[in-house]
Design an enzyme around this catalytic site. Sequence first.
Site, PDB file in Angstrom:
ATOM      1  N   ASN A  95       0.841  -1.214   0.000  1.00 12.94           N
ATOM      2  CA  ASN A  95       0.000   0.000   0.000  1.00 12.94           C
ATOM      3  C   ASN A  95       0.866   1.251   0.000  1.00 12.94           C
ATOM      4  OD1 ASN A  95      -3.013  -0.499   0.082  1.00 12.94           O
ATOM      5  ND2 ASN A  95      -2.299  -2.002   1.587  1.00 12.94           N
ATOM      6  N   MET A 123       0.847  -2.516  12.049  1.00 14.36           N
ATOM      7  CA  MET A 123       0.177  -3.538  12.843  1.00 14.36           C
ATOM      8  C   MET A 123       0.397  -3.330  14.341  1.00 14.36           C
ATOM      9  SD  MET A 123      -1.235  -4.848  10.342  1.00 14.36           S
ATOM     10  CE  MET A 123      -1.977  -6.461  10.539  1.00 14.36           C
ATOM     11  N   ASN A 125      -6.472   5.070   7.930  1.00 12.34           N
ATOM     12  CA  ASN A 125      -6.044   3.669   7.923  1.00 12.34           C
ATOM     13  C   ASN A 125      -6.708   2.944   6.765  1.00 12.34           C
ATOM     14  OD1 ASN A 125      -4.945   1.185   9.000  1.00 12.34           O
ATOM     15  ND2 ASN A 125      -6.987   0.708   9.790  1.00 12.34           N
ATOM     16  N   HIS A 177      -8.024  -0.929   5.789  1.00 16.00           N
ATOM     17  CA  HIS A 177      -8.330  -2.217   6.414  1.00 16.00           C
ATOM     18  C   HIS A 177      -8.959  -3.136   5.368  1.00 16.00           C
ATOM     19  CE1 HIS A 177      -9.223  -4.976   9.667  1.00 16.00           C
ATOM     20  NE2 HIS A 177     -10.417  -5.145   9.138  1.00 16.00           N
TER      21      HIS A 177
HETATM   22  C1  GAR Z   1      -3.062  -4.810   3.873  1.00 19.28           C
HETATM   23  O1  GAR Z   1      -3.938  -5.781   3.374  1.00 19.28           O
HETATM   24  C2  GAR Z   1      -3.787  -3.906   4.860  1.00 19.28           C
HETATM   25  O2  GAR Z   1      -5.115  -3.652   4.516  1.00 19.28           O
HETATM   26  C3  GAR Z   1      -3.715  -4.734   6.102  1.00 19.28           C
HETATM   27  O3  GAR Z   1      -2.430  -5.278   6.102  1.00 19.28           O
HETATM   28  C4  GAR Z   1      -1.990  -5.439   4.751  1.00 19.28           C
HETATM   29  C5  GAR Z   1      -0.667  -4.739   4.614  1.00 19.28           C
HETATM   30  O4  GAR Z   1      -0.099  -4.979   3.360  1.00 19.28           O
HETATM   31  N1  GAR Z   1      -3.960  -3.934   7.269  1.00 19.28           N
HETATM   32  C6  GAR Z   1      -4.575  -4.367   8.350  1.00 19.28           C
HETATM   33  O5  GAR Z   1      -4.982  -5.512   8.469  1.00 19.28           O
HETATM   34  C7  GAR Z   1      -4.735  -3.339   9.447  1.00 19.28           C
HETATM   35  N2  GAR Z   1      -5.692  -3.773  10.412  1.00 19.28           N
HETATM   36  P1  GAR Z   1       1.041  -4.051   2.789  1.00 19.28           P
HETATM   37  O6  GAR Z   1       2.128  -3.985   3.859  1.00 19.28           O
HETATM   38  O7  GAR Z   1       1.524  -4.764   1.564  1.00 19.28           O
HETATM   39  O8  GAR Z   1       0.456  -2.699   2.491  1.00 19.28           O
END
Ligand code: GAR
Length: 190
Positions: free
Chosen positions: A16, A92, A109, A111
């Site tokens: 992201n 996280m 954020n 999610h």
């Molecule tokens: C993503 O899917 C994001 O939505 C999730 O972690 C992943 C991170 O991926 N976030 C959560 O679950 C927050 N509660 P990335 O490091 O490749 O962006």
Amino acid sequence: MARLKLAVLISGRGSNLQSLIDACADPEFPAEIVSVISNVPDVQGLERAAMADISAAVIDHRNFDSREAFEATLNAALDDSGADLVCLAGFMRLLTAEFVNRWRDRLINIHPSLLPDYKGLHVHERVIAAGEAFSGCTVHYVRPDMDSGPIITQAKVPVEPGDTADTLAARVLAQEHIIYPEAVRQIAEA
Ligand code: GAR
């Protein structure tokens, strides 16, 4: 017009973050990333920041005695960066109400569910186990309760027969990469 200054907080892969880096590479995009901060050392997201020549720092929560001490250092780094908006991108770590309230309406954020459904971890496993026909992702302003706060934008995806958590996660992630820059644009242009 001045571009909105973003700080992006990560804990891992940073895909992201990458979608925000790519969006900001367009000079017409109304935001720029001034800082990337990871609470975990040596993660892929830090390499992405380095590749894009963005200033990045590790603030390892394990080096602090309390959440408050960790967040005091985080706040100082964010203040120094001059960020207007803090984007949690796979960050996280739970944040205290004090931190969240300090950044109220300047903290967003992403999610991987259609909030308010499926807050928390292991979203895709739970969505599949529940037999849902749809899942999706949400960008929202952060409030003290976990995965809550006013929704900025969402995208919906189908859950396909035979989906595993991994195949569903990939379908949702592709949408995350679209809606996160869109949400930032919406805020920057408001
Ligand atoms: C993503 O899917 C994001 O939505 C999730 O972690 C992943 C991170 O991926 N976030 C959560 O679950 C927050 N509660 P990335 O490091 O490749 O962006």
